[in-house]
Scaffold this motif. Structure first.
Motif, PDB file in Angstrom:
ATOM      1  N   PRO A  30      37.630  45.507  44.012  1.00 55.09           N
ATOM      2  CA  PRO A  30      38.083  46.071  45.134  1.00 55.09           C
ATOM      3  C   PRO A  30      37.025  45.913  46.392  1.00 55.09           C
ATOM      4  O   PRO A  30      37.607  45.901  47.427  1.00 55.09           O
ATOM      5  N   LEU A  31      35.849  45.407  46.145  1.00 49.74           N
ATOM      6  CA  LEU A  31      34.855  45.403  47.258  1.00 49.74           C
ATOM      7  C   LEU A  31      34.613  44.016  47.695  1.00 49.74           C
ATOM      8  O   LEU A  31      34.639  42.974  47.011  1.00 49.74           O
ATOM      9  N   ALA A  32      34.210  44.060  48.705  1.00 53.67           N
ATOM     10  CA  ALA A  32      33.693  42.519  49.592  1.00 53.67           C
ATOM     11  C   ALA A  32      32.334  42.349  49.173  1.00 53.67           C
ATOM     12  O   ALA A  32      31.487  41.707  50.076  1.00 53.67           O
ATOM     13  N   MET A  33      32.094  42.501  47.875  1.00 53.91           N
ATOM     14  CA  MET A  33      30.681  42.103  47.443  1.00 53.91           C
ATOM     15  C   MET A  33      30.862  41.812  46.038  1.00 53.91           C
ATOM     16  O   MET A  33      31.612  42.194  45.370  1.00 53.91           O
ATOM     17  N   GLU A  34      30.142  40.750  45.489  1.00 59.65           N
ATOM     18  CA  GLU A  34      29.939  40.354  44.154  1.00 59.65           C
ATOM     19  C   GLU A  34      29.588  41.402  43.349  1.00 59.65           C
ATOM     20  O   GLU A  34      28.596  41.921  43.406  1.00 59.65           O
ATOM     21  N   ARG A  35      30.130  41.579  42.144  1.00 60.09           N
ATOM     22  CA  ARG A  35      29.706  42.553  41.168  1.00 60.09           C
ATOM     23  C   ARG A  35      29.322  41.611  39.955  1.00 60.09           C
ATOM     24  O   ARG A  35      29.832  40.926  38.971  1.00 60.09           O
ATOM     25  N   SER A  36      27.951  41.580  39.698  1.00 57.27           N
ATOM     26  CA  SER A  36      27.293  40.716  38.816  1.00 57.27           C
ATOM     27  C   SER A  36      26.852  41.477  37.681  1.00 57.27           C
ATOM     28  O   SER A  36      26.184  42.551  37.707  1.00 57.27           O
ATOM     29  N   ASN A  37      27.313  40.971  36.416  1.00 57.29           N
ATOM     30  CA  ASN A  37      26.860  41.765  35.173  1.00 57.29           C
ATOM     31  C   ASN A  37      27.154  43.153  34.915  1.00 57.29           C
ATOM     32  O   ASN A  37      26.212  44.062  34.753  1.00 57.29           O
ATOM     33  N   GLU A  38      28.341  43.615  35.753  1.00 53.80           N
ATOM     34  CA  GLU A  38      28.614  45.112  35.550  1.00 53.80           C
ATOM     35  C   GLU A  38      29.483  45.316  34.361  1.00 53.80           C
ATOM     36  O   GLU A  38      30.281  44.609  33.992  1.00 53.80           O
ATOM     37  N   MET A  39      29.041  46.568  33.677  1.00 57.31           N
ATOM     38  CA  MET A  39      29.644  46.876  32.165  1.00 57.31           C
ATOM     39  C   MET A  39      31.069  47.299  32.663  1.00 57.31           C
ATOM     40  O   MET A  39      31.405  48.058  33.193  1.00 57.31           O
ATOM     41  N   VAL A  40      31.701  46.612  31.723  1.00 60.42           N
ATOM     42  CA  VAL A  40      33.327  47.094  31.609  1.00 60.42           C
ATOM     43  C   VAL A  40      33.592  47.660  30.377  1.00 60.42           C
ATOM     44  O   VAL A  40      33.034  47.279  29.084  1.00 60.42           O
ATOM     45  N   PHE A  81      31.292  45.336  27.811  1.00 60.57           N
ATOM     46  CA  PHE A  81      30.887  44.078  28.042  1.00 60.57           C
ATOM     47  C   PHE A  81      30.407  43.775  29.314  1.00 60.57           C
ATOM     48  O   PHE A  81      31.066  44.295  30.157  1.00 60.57           O
ATOM     49  N   PRO A  82      29.474  42.660  29.712  1.00 64.22           N
ATOM     50  CA  PRO A  82      29.090  42.764  31.173  1.00 64.22           C
ATOM     51  C   PRO A  82      29.887  41.637  31.838  1.00 64.22           C
ATOM     52  O   PRO A  82      30.290  40.588  31.248  1.00 64.22           O
ATOM     53  N   ALA A  83      30.489  41.980  33.074  1.00 66.30           N
ATOM     54  CA  ALA A  83      31.707  40.935  33.597  1.00 66.30           C
ATOM     55  C   ALA A  83      31.022  40.771  35.187  1.00 66.30           C
ATOM     56  O   ALA A  83      30.197  41.516  35.587  1.00 66.30           O
ATOM     57  N   THR A  84      31.153  39.611  35.496  1.00 71.27           N
ATOM     58  CA  THR A  84      30.860  39.245  36.808  1.00 71.27           C
ATOM     59  C   THR A  84      32.244  38.709  37.521  1.00 71.27           C
ATOM     60  O   THR A  84      32.761  37.887  37.266  1.00 71.27           O
ATOM     61  N   ILE A  85      32.177  39.289  38.765  1.00 69.82           N
ATOM     62  CA  ILE A  85      33.480  39.318  39.661  1.00 69.82           C
ATOM     63  C   ILE A  85      33.094  38.824  40.990  1.00 69.82           C
ATOM     64  O   ILE A  85      32.251  39.762  41.386  1.00 69.82           O
ATOM     65  N   ALA A  86      33.945  38.206  41.565  1.00 69.31           N
ATOM     66  CA  ALA A  86      33.412  37.839  43.059  1.00 69.31           C
ATOM     67  C   ALA A  86      34.238  38.832  43.875  1.00 69.31           C
ATOM     68  O   ALA A  86      34.827  39.736  43.615  1.00 69.31           O
ATOM     69  N   ALA A  87      33.495  38.683  45.149  1.00 70.27           N
ATOM     70  CA  ALA A  87      33.897  39.647  46.142  1.00 70.27           C
ATOM     71  C   ALA A  87      35.370  39.531  46.225  1.00 70.27           C
ATOM     72  O   ALA A  87      36.297  38.522  46.460  1.00 70.27           O
ATOM     73  N   ASN A  88      36.098  40.753  46.199  1.00 71.08           N
ATOM     74  CA  ASN A  88      37.465  40.915  46.403  1.00 71.08           C
ATOM     75  C   ASN A  88      38.110  39.840  45.383  1.00 71.08           C
ATOM     76  O   ASN A  88      39.437  39.456  45.634  1.00 71.08           O
ATOM     77  N   GLY A  89      37.644  39.709  44.276  1.00 65.49           N
ATOM     78  CA  GLY A  89      38.266  38.720  43.334  1.00 65.49           C
ATOM     79  C   GLY A  89      38.501  39.270  41.958  1.00 65.49           C
ATOM     80  O   GLY A  89      38.425  40.693  41.858  1.00 65.49           O
ATOM     81  N   ALA A  90      38.790  38.490  41.135  1.00 66.99           N
ATOM     82  CA  ALA A  90      39.445  39.011  39.498  1.00 66.99           C
ATOM     83  C   ALA A  90      39.005  38.097  38.574  1.00 66.99           C
ATOM     84  O   ALA A  90      38.486  36.806  39.146  1.00 66.99           O
ATOM     85  N   ALA A  91      38.525  38.469  37.502  1.00 66.64           N
ATOM     86  CA  ALA A  91      38.087  37.447  36.368  1.00 66.64           C
ATOM     87  C   ALA A  91      38.719  37.955  35.098  1.00 66.64           C
ATOM     88  O   ALA A  91      39.052  39.144  34.787  1.00 66.64           O
ATOM     89  N   THR A  92      39.096  37.006  34.170  1.00 66.28           N
ATOM     90  CA  THR A  92      39.953  37.091  33.237  1.00 66.28           C
ATOM     91  C   THR A  92      38.899  36.923  31.946  1.00 66.28           C
ATOM     92  O   THR A  92      38.093  35.815  31.794  1.00 66.28           O
ATOM     93  N   TYR A  93      38.979  37.851  30.914  1.00 70.36           N
ATOM     94  CA  TYR A  93      38.032  37.893  29.672  1.00 70.36           C
ATOM     95  C   TYR A  93      39.020  37.846  28.565  1.00 70.36           C
ATOM     96  O   TYR A  93      40.280  38.396  28.666  1.00 70.36           O
ATOM     97  N   THR A  94      38.828  37.001  27.503  1.00 72.99           N
ATOM     98  CA  THR A  94      39.550  36.939  26.187  1.00 72.99           C
ATOM     99  C   THR A  94      38.903  37.851  25.142  1.00 72.99           C
ATOM    100  O   THR A  94      37.690  37.720  24.763  1.00 72.99           O
ATOM    101  N   ILE A  95      39.809  38.795  24.395  1.00 75.87           N
ATOM    102  CA  ILE A  95      39.185  39.050  23.180  1.00 75.87           C
ATOM    103  C   ILE A  95      40.041  38.754  22.180  1.00 75.87           C
ATOM    104  O   ILE A  95      41.125  38.956  22.163  1.00 75.87           O
ATOM    105  N   GLN A  96      39.387  38.287  20.981  1.00 73.84           N
ATOM    106  CA  GLN A  96      40.239  38.038  19.852  1.00 73.84           C
ATOM    107  C   GLN A  96      39.312  38.009  18.434  1.00 73.84           C
ATOM    108  O   GLN A  96      38.175  38.419  18.659  1.00 73.84           O
ATOM    109  N   THR A  97      39.900  37.679  17.361  1.00 70.91           N
ATOM    110  CA  THR A  97      39.277  37.914  16.089  1.00 70.91           C
ATOM    111  C   THR A  97      38.365  36.746  16.111  1.00 70.91           C
ATOM    112  O   THR A  97      38.525  35.787  16.668  1.00 70.91           O
ATOM    113  N   GLY A  98      37.063  36.901  15.417  1.00 67.61           N
ATOM    114  CA  GLY A  98      36.156  35.857  15.033  1.00 67.61           C
ATOM    115  C   GLY A  98      34.916  36.368  14.869  1.00 67.61           C
ATOM    116  O   GLY A  98      34.574  37.865  14.696  1.00 67.61           O
ATOM    117  N   THR A  99      33.675  35.749  14.778  1.00 67.75           N
ATOM    118  CA  THR A  99      32.504  35.951  14.339  1.00 67.75           C
ATOM    119  C   THR A  99      31.556  36.343  15.520  1.00 67.75           C
ATOM    120  O   THR A  99      31.480  35.161  16.140  1.00 67.75           O
TER     121      THR A  99
END
Length: 410
Positions: A30-40, A81-99
């Motif tokens: 929601p902020l006008a600043m990048e959020r880099s490697n912030e824990m989700v 997990f760490p996420a990086t999201i652009a200012a006022n942006g959104a990012a999508t991550y996928t969780i699935q089965t795997g090693t």
């Protein structure tokens, strides 16, 4: 025709099955600043339910490019997990089965009974310790948090530093050399000491009988009720991305009531200069002021006390002329009623190892609640070089904790 229809239905069924084994997590800033490697944080129960997995099944977290992202399942049932999201942006991550790939340990800690029950922990940037019951049994007033500076590595260093500092054979050799060769004894003492920088960091911070690097404490009539060393400890998370410890303290006497018990839940995530700490007091009868405090080692030191934006900073001179500067800070997500410098009287200064006072962020603590705040530091020999850069980091951090990322599990 029937065969073709059957093949199409089979393909659709397989596609549906494959799709049911994938969960997407959309993280919005929601902020006008990048959020880099912030824990989700996402509920592991939600993930397992939506994937239809057994509790023992393995998962992977993927970014938008399909690359694995490090993650950890915490003691309280979260996937982080760490996420990086652009200012006022959104990012999508996928969780699935795997090693999952092997992840480097970035946050960890342990108790050191051989060093009077120190509880010490670190991440890739910073390191800390809280003093324990063995130290208190000696009568030392170890109220505050201590810290270890860290640079030139992102790997854990504390265990090696403690092992070298406490090595019995080296200590015995130093004792013998003092009788015959004091110069060699002094050199060997320097080689094993974590108070000397050997290329990865050091303990060059003075705590004394103060709030040190960011302890929170109740106040009665403008007087700080200093907590003693912790009584019991329990490590709840120990890497690779998060360290969490629960500390319980000996009952405090608050306004004549000696049954008030303080509990702290301290969490340090990879990539952060600051610990998240949730403080609670059982048996407290009334609302009282609570402060997050940083000790001052100069009466006129460089302090920022910003109550409106919820943070304080201080530039600490360290314990030696060649040890650089330590940039201290604390941030509070909720209302800060006041932020100020409070200097000790001459008498109190003598009682507190010549410390000069505290910079304090003052809030209210209501019985039955948790007081959540963040505290930590940077070192000018590491990644943050100037007080201005640190003050920007703290101002941005305070905004982030007051405007958290929003998370949607699809």
């Amino acid at each position: 025709m029937k065969k073709l229809l059957l093949l199409c239905m089979t393909a659709l069924f397989c596609f549906a099955c494959n799709d049911s084994k994938t969960v997407t997590v959309t993280v919005t800033n929601p902020l006008a600043m990048e959020r880099s490697n912030e824990m989700v944080e996402v509920s592991m129960e939600t993930i397992t339910n939506r994937l239809g997995l057994a509790d023992t099944a393995q998962i992977v977290v993927l970014d938008a490019d399909g690359q694995q992202v490090p993650y950890q399942i915490t003691y309280d049932g979260k996937v982080i997990f760490p996420a990086t999201i652009a200012a006022n942006g959104a990012a999508t991550y996928t969780i699935q089965t795997g090693t999952p790939e092997a992840f480097d340990v970035k946050a960890c800690g342990k108790c050191y009974p051989e060093r009077m029950d120190d509880m010490a922990w670190e991440n890739d940037l910073v390191a800390f310790r809280a003093y324990g019951p063995a130290l208190q049994a000696k009568g030392e007033r170890g109220f505050g948090y201590d810290l270890f500076t860290k640079y030139n590595t992102t790997e854990p260093i504390l265990e090696a530093m403690y092992a070298k500092e406490l090595n019995k054979e080296t200590r015995a050799k130093i004792a013998e050399l003092k009788k015959t060769d004091p110069k060699a004894a002094a050199e060997l003492s320097r080689e094993r000491s974590y108070h000397i920088d050997h290329g990865y960091g050091m303990d060059c911070y003075a705590v004394g009988p103060t709030l040190g690097a960011g302890v929170a404490a109740l106040m009665v009539n403008d007087s700080i009720i200093y907590p003693w060393c912790y009584k019991n400890q329990e490590i709840l998370d120990n890497g690779p991305l998060r360290f969490t410890v629960k500390l319980e303290f000996t009952p405090l006497t608050v306004k004549g009531d000696s049954t008030v018990v303080e509990t702290r839940l301290i969490t340090l995530d990879a990539g952060s200069h600051l610990n998240r700490t949730a403080v609670s007091y059982s048996n407290l009868k009334e609302t009282l002021p609570i402060v997050a405090g940083i000790v001052l080692h100069e009466p006129d030191g460089a302090v920022v006390a910003d109550a409106a934006n919820g943070y304080i900073t201080y530039v600490d001179p360290t314990t030696g002329p060649d040890n650089g500067k330590i940039f201290m800070g604390a941030a509070v997500p909720t209302v800060v009623k006041d932020a100020k410098t409070v200097l000790f009287s001459e008498q109190e200064k003598k009682e507190r190892n010549n410390a000069d006072g505290h910079v304090l962020a003052v809030s209210d603590y209501e019985p039955g609640s948790e007081y959540v705040y963040y505290w930590g530091f940077a070192w000018d020999k590491a990644d943050i070089k100037t007080a201005d850069a640190w003050n920007r980091y703290m101002a941005d951090f305070a905004q982030k904790v007051r405007n958290p990322l929003t998370i949607k599990v699809n």
